[in-house]
Structure formats: structure tokens, C-alpha cells
Design an enzyme around this catalytic site. Structure first.
Site, PDB file in Angstrom:
ATOM      1  N   ASP A 216       9.955   4.062  13.766  1.00 13.58           N
ATOM      2  CA  ASP A 216       8.961   4.503  12.789  1.00 13.58           C
ATOM      3  C   ASP A 216       8.201   5.729  13.312  1.00 13.58           C
ATOM      4  O   ASP A 216       7.617   5.679  14.388  1.00 13.58           O
ATOM      5  CB  ASP A 216       7.998   3.337  12.541  1.00 13.58           C
ATOM      6  CG  ASP A 216       7.283   3.409  11.220  1.00 13.58           C
ATOM      7  OD1 ASP A 216       7.435   4.413  10.510  1.00 13.58           O
ATOM      8  OD2 ASP A 216       6.555   2.444  10.896  1.00 13.58           O
TER       9      ASP A 216
ATOM     10  N   ASP B 129       5.305   3.969   2.218  1.00 17.18           N
ATOM     11  CA  ASP B 129       5.377   2.505   2.202  1.00 17.18           C
ATOM     12  C   ASP B 129       5.246   1.934   0.790  1.00 17.18           C
ATOM     13  O   ASP B 129       4.456   2.412  -0.031  1.00 17.18           O
ATOM     14  CB  ASP B 129       4.266   1.908   3.069  1.00 17.18           C
ATOM     15  CG  ASP B 129       4.500   2.131   4.548  1.00 17.18           C
ATOM     16  OD1 ASP B 129       5.560   2.678   4.907  1.00 17.18           O
ATOM     17  OD2 ASP B 129       3.620   1.758   5.342  1.00 17.18           O
TER      18      ASP B 129
END
Length: 405
Positions: free
Chosen positions: A168, A225
Site C-alpha cells: 500500500d 478506498d
């Protein structure tokens, strides 16, 4: 042959790029190769959407137990992935990552072994900068990113039995990290371990998508997200459709993990979420607590006809047949010569939709099988020339269409 040659040119360019900015011996022509093949989009479970930084060893074991016992494993779910916040606040004296001793008292190797014993695979989380996203944005303690520890962390993951790594970005550029080089270094480090480990990257989801993501990763995030609400689902689908043609067996667009079972959407919205992810050939990673998910949510997650579309060997991008503020109609070619049709009601009220065979390029007639129920309409000998369906607000119909012949 042209496709193979193009792939080789990308790899050669990637190797040169990695060497140009490398500080690790692992980043070399001998160690940088094509990513492990992922023939169909990964299916499994991830801890973040429901548990966030509160995730425990018991939560992960419960997910593995549920997948193994509730029919989800036989439906294709394989990976059990721990997201951020599994780490102890500091590395060990040797610089190695360690599990949080309170929430993961038996350690990650033992947890991976537990998951493997269920016939499943195990995944974990890391970041290429100095901090993970939870450390940078949510106050989780430590500076536990893989910067300067890429090969050490890859070796640690391999020794624990990790099968999948979510890597990430987490604003790694604040430490002067370059995108291509950061992800290439971890790809090379994973390759150097000798253990096949799927690499899922979440870089900045800008478009157009940089070409290097195809050679360095197995799947790449397409959007920010996900949220557990309908507006987020629609936004993600529209954004991912813009890059849908980039996906193919071995590299998948990742519109983020599923929210089915988390309670923020109606059953119709959850069904639409699941069907549209399948139509996009997206990874299907459950993001809820399977111990408390409703029976309706579990039925959605286990819908074999929908999963069959997601896991189709062709991995074709869907074509937009119609798109407006009130409807989205997508058609996806399948490996056996049939096609998957989704009709989504984007409006706030019930609507009836009709899609003709002519608009689908199937004017000679077809049979339609409901992907949710398996019910068929139209006889193989004559077929039908249209699909007409009434849909509740935010509902999606999904059909497998087979040409009359």
C-alpha cells in the site's frame, strides 16, 4: 506472438528502470521477472473493511473457519488476508517485523499454518515508505514500512508462509520514494525468495494507468478506498470501466474489497455491488465479519452463477451498452462463447428496462439464464430477441446469454 513480444519489451524496460534507481542487489535482471500468474481474479477475505486496526488472531481464524465450513471455499474463496495493524510497534533487534504480541500472541507463522491447514492461502500487508497507512493517517504506533528493509521483509513473509502481499503506497513519496522503483523492488525481493507470492499494489489510482503496473504486480487498485454506501459503488464502477480493457489473465484491476455484509447497503445494493464486481472481473475479497453477516449477505457471497462470470477464463472487459443517470447496461464476453449481461437501475425508484438483441449484437436470438437463480428463458431452438425486466431501486439483473445456434 505480438502479445508475448510486447510483454518481453515491458519486462526489459522494467529491468532497466529498476537498475537505474536501485540500491538493492535484489533489484537486478536476474531477480526481476514477470509476476506470478493469477489466471483468474483472486477470491478470499480481508480484515480491513470491518475490523480495521482492531483485528486479532481470533478474527482471522474465525474467517478461515467460516470460509472452510460455510461452502465459500468450494465456491472459490481461497485467500485469508490480514491488512494493516498486525505489526508490533517496533521491529526486532535484527530489524525484522514482528506481530503485535497482544492481538497476535501465536505469531504470524502459526496463523499462516492454521489457515493453510484449512486448505486456504494466507496474505499480509506492508507499505513501501517509512510508515504504513494506519501509522501515517490513524496514529498507529511505529515506522514499520518496508523502506530499506525490502528484501528482509520479503524473506520474513516467505519464511512465515505468506502467499499474498498487499503493498500500500501510503504517501511513500514523502520519503523520496519513486513509484515504479518502490514496487519493482518489492516484486524483485519477493521473486528472490523463491516462494510464489501474489503482489497486490495500491498505488495512487491516477488515470491513465502507468504501463509498468502490468509487469510489476498481479493486481492494481483503480480507485480510492471503497465506502459502505451506494454512491461509492457507482463511482468506483464508472472509474474502473475507464481502464477495464487493461485487465487480462495474470493482471487484474482492483476496485477494492467487498462491503457485502457490513450493513451499510440494502440487499439489492449489495447484490448490485457483487454482480458489478464480477462483471468487471474484479478480485472478490470479502470485507465483513462472516460470523455476523446476514443469511442474505452470505447467499450473495456464495452465488455460484455470479462467481462463474467473475472467474471466467477469458477475463474480457465489459462493453458499455447504455449508460445514463438512471441505468447502466454492460455486456461481457465469456470463454465459452456466451456473454454476461448486467442491467442496473441507478435511479431512486423502480423501473422497467428492455434490452434488445440487436443492441447487444445478438440479433439472431439467444437464451437467457438468470445468474442468480439459474432460471432460463427462451428455447435453444428459437431463443428470444430481447430481455425485459422490472428492477427495484439500485437493483441489478444479471443474465448469461447464449446465441441461439
Amino acid at each position: 506472438m505480438p502479445r508475448v513480444a510486447a510483454r518481453l519489451r515491458l519486462v526489459a524496460a522494467a529491468v532497466a528502470l529498476c537498475i537505474a534507481g536501485a540500491t538493492l542487489t535484489a533489484c537486478s535482471p536476474a531477480s526481476v521477472g514477470t509476476a506470478p500468474e493469477v489466471a483468474t481474479p483472486p477470491m478470499g477475505w480481508n480484515s480491513w473493511n470491518h475490523f480495521g486496526c482492531s483485528v486479532t488472531e481470533a478474527d482471522v481464524k474465525a474467517a478461515a473457519d467460516a470460509i472452510a465450513s460455510d461452502g465459500l471455499r468450494s465456491a472459490g474463496y481461497r485467500y485469508v488476508n490480514v491488512d494493516d495493524c498486525w505489526q508490533a510497534p517496533t521491529r526486532g533487534r535484527d530489524g525484522a517485523l514482528r506481530a503485535d504480541p497482544k492481538r497476535f500472541p501465536d505469531g504470524i507463522a502459526a496463523l499462516a499454518a492454521y489457515v493453510h491447514a484449512k486448505g486456504l492461502k494466507f496474505g499480509i500487508y506492508a507499505a513501501p515508505g517509512a510508515q504504513t497507512c494506519a501509522e501515517r493517517y490513524q496514529g498507529y504506533p511505529g515506522r514499520l514500512g518496508s523502506l530499506g528493509h525490502e528484501q528482509q521483509d520479503a524473506n520474513t513473509f516467505a519464511s512465515w508462509g505468506v502467499d499474498y502481499l498487499k503493498y500500500d503506497w501510503c504517501a511513500a513519496d514523502r520519503e523520496g520514494v519513486g513509484h515504479e522503483q518502490a514496487f519493482a523492488r518489492m516484486r524483485a525481493a519477493l521473486n528472490a525468495t523463491g516462494r510464489p507470492i501474489v503482489l497486490s499494489i495500491h498505488d495512487k489510482p491516477e488515470q491513465p494507468v502507468p504501463a509498468w503496473r502490468r509487469w510489476v504486480s498481479d493486481l492494481s487498485r483503480t480507485t480510492p478506498d471503497i465506502r459502505d454506501d451506494w454512491a461509492s459503488i457507482v463511482s468506483i464502477v464508472r472509474s474502473t470501466l475507464k481502464v477495464a480493457r487493461l485487465a487480462s489473465p495474470g493482471f487484474w484491476n482492483d476496485p477494492d474489497m467487498l462491503e457485502v455484509g457490513n450493513g451499510g447497503m440494502s440487499d439489492d445494493e449489495q447484490r448490485s455491488h457483487f454482480a458489478l464486481w464480477a462483471q468487471l472481473s474484479a478480485p472478490l475479497l470479502i470485507g465483513s465479519d462472516l460470523r455476523t453477516a446476514s443469511p442474505a449477505s452470505l447467499r450473495i457471497l456464495g452465488a455460484r452463477g455470479v462467481i462463474r462470470v467473475d472467474q471466467d477464463a477469458l477475463g474480457a472487459a465489459p462493453t458499455i451498452i447504455r449508460s445514463s443517470s438512471t441505468e447502466l447496461v454492460l455486456l461481457k464476453r465469456l470463454a465459452d462463447g456466451s456473454s454476461s449481461l448486467t442491467i442496473t437501475n441507478l435511479s431512486a425508484s423502480p423501473q422497467r428496462f428492455t434490452v434488445t438483441g440487436k443492441s447487444l449484437g445478438m440479433g439472431s436470438g439467444f437464451t437467457a439464464e438468470d445468474a442468480w437463480t439459474g432460471m432460463k428463458s427462451g428455447r435453444p431452438s428459437d431463443g428470444t430477441d430481447r430481455v425485459s425486466v422490472g428492477l427495484a431501486s439500485h437493483a441489478t439483473a444479471m443474465y448469461r446469454l447464449s446465441p441461439r445456434s
